[in-house]
Motif scaffolding. Structure first.
Motif, PDB file in Angstrom:
ATOM      1  N   PRO A 108       0.816  -1.222   0.000  1.00 12.49           N
ATOM      2  CA  PRO A 108       0.000   0.000   0.000  1.00 12.49           C
ATOM      3  C   PRO A 108       0.853   1.278   0.000  1.00 12.49           C
ATOM      4  CG  PRO A 108      -0.029  -1.039   2.157  1.00 12.49           C
ATOM      5  CD  PRO A 108       0.730  -1.955   1.258  1.00 12.49           C
ATOM      6  N   GLU A 111      -2.924   5.599   0.910  1.00 16.80           N
ATOM      7  CA  GLU A 111      -3.922   4.537   1.144  1.00 16.80           C
ATOM      8  C   GLU A 111      -4.036   4.144   2.615  1.00 16.80           C
ATOM      9  OE1 GLU A 111      -3.502   2.286  -3.201  1.00 16.80           O
ATOM     10  OE2 GLU A 111      -2.332   1.590  -1.481  1.00 16.80           O
ATOM     11  N   ILE A 112      -2.950   4.278   3.356  1.00 19.19           N
ATOM     12  CA  ILE A 112      -3.003   3.750   4.735  1.00 19.19           C
ATOM     13  C   ILE A 112      -2.930   4.804   5.848  1.00 19.19           C
ATOM     14  CG2 ILE A 112      -2.114   1.446   4.169  1.00 19.19           C
ATOM     15  CD1 ILE A 112       0.569   2.460   5.356  1.00 19.19           C
ATOM     16  N   PHE A 135      -1.523  -0.887  10.115  1.00 11.34           N
ATOM     17  CA  PHE A 135      -0.725  -0.927   8.878  1.00 11.34           C
ATOM     18  C   PHE A 135      -0.381  -2.364   8.503  1.00 11.34           C
ATOM     19  CE2 PHE A 135       1.183   3.583   9.622  1.00 11.34           C
ATOM     20  CZ  PHE A 135      -0.059   4.128   9.341  1.00 11.34           C
ATOM     21  N   GLU A 141      -3.206  -4.099   7.033  1.00 13.83           N
ATOM     22  CA  GLU A 141      -3.498  -3.639   5.666  1.00 13.83           C
ATOM     23  C   GLU A 141      -2.388  -4.020   4.677  1.00 13.83           C
ATOM     24  OE1 GLU A 141      -5.166   0.354   5.212  1.00 13.83           O
ATOM     25  OE2 GLU A 141      -5.580   0.332   7.359  1.00 13.83           O
TER      26      GLU A 141
END
Lengths: 100, 195
Positions: free
Chosen positions: B50, B54-55, B115, B118
């Motif tokens: 990512p 996005e995170i 994180f 994800e």
């Protein structure tokens, strides 16, 4: 009440520290707000850097008392601060070439 | 400053300790400068992992940043209390600073956990590696600072509190404020400019 010790100018009072903290909080809020304002576009990055520099200077000057201290402390810290951009440039340039 | 005054000042233990701390903080600038430079170099190399946009959860990190910023206020108030030899007040502010530091660390652990869930770990991409190394290194500094704050507060209870104990609090304070200013830079460069 001001607090004084040898070799430095009088430090700020608690009321001043609270005011400084309020200013830091407002700048932080402004930083986050600016990030969400799309119409600022290319101006966002310079604005954020200026605000970060202001927060940095306020903490170093008032909370770390550097503006009230003997000049030798200021000079010692400035050596580190001035060396950072040089280091930044050297690292980015060197590895930028190697990585491409 | 006359030569005599300078000579006296040069042999003052408090002055020597303070000089040593400022030299240490100056060298720490270079350490974090290197880590931030490395992050800037790799921030776009996300591979299959990512991206920052996005995170990153900016509202959450902003609150964490605000908490750390306010810990600098409690720290300076602790130092101010030592000037008035108000040790009880000093302990209150030192513990408050440590609690704010622990809150910041808890936030960082929560953020890192998210994180990882994800798909961003220290081995996912150069971006992940440089991000985790930089922020973990800063987190370690915060943890060391919390330890120093708690030890200083506990020391004041032991009865071995020296007359120049105010200098101990001042040095711990300088370290703590430094950790704060490093985060000011990380918050802007890594988080706000990264999204």
């Amino acid at each position: 009440m001001t607090v004084t010790t040898a070799q430095h100018r009088p430090y700020p009072r608690p009321r001043d520290y609270w005011l400084i903290a309020l200013i830091l909080g407002v700048i932080t809020a402004a930083e986050v707000t600016v990030t969400y304002l799309d119409f600022l576009d290319a101006a966002v990055a310079p604005m954020l850097l200026v605000m970060a520099a202001a927060k940095f200077a306020i903490v170093v000057g008032w909370f770390m008392h550097l503006r009230f201290e003997a000049p030798i402390y200021r000079r010692l810290f400035l050596i580190g601060i001035v060396a950072v951009p040089i280091l930044f440039g050297a690292v980015l340039f060197t590895f930028g070439i190697l990585i491409g | 400053m006359s030569a005599a005054v300078h000579e006296e000042h040069a042999h003052d233990p408090a002055h020597i300790r303070k000089v040593a701390m400022w030299v240490f903080l100056g060298s720490e600038c270079l350490l974090f400068g290197t880590l931030i430079s490395t992050f800037l170099l790799y921030r776009t190399r996300t591979g299959d992992g990512p991206t920052a946009a996005e995170i990153f959860d900016i509202p959450f990190t902003s609150i964490s940043s605000f908490i750390l910023l306010m810990s600098s206020l409690t720290m300076v108030l602790a130092h101010h209390s030592t000037g008035r030899k108000d040790w009880r007040q000093m302990r209150v502010w030192l513990v408050a600073t440590a609690l704010l530091g622990m809150t910041f660390l808890a936030g960082q652990v929560f953020e890192f956990t998210g994180f990882v869930e994800e798909g961003l770990t220290v081995t996912t991409s150069p971006f992940g590696s440089s991000f985790f190394v930089l922020t973990s290194f800063h987190g370690t500094h915060v943890a060391v600072g919390v330890l120093m704050l708690l030890v200083t507060a506990l020391m004041s209870y032991t009865g071995r509190w020296r007359p120049d104990a105010g200098m101990d609090v001042e040095l711990v304070g300088l370290y703590w404020h430094f950790v704060d200013i490093v985060w000011i830079v990380i918050f802007t460069v890594v988080y706000l400019l990264g999204v």
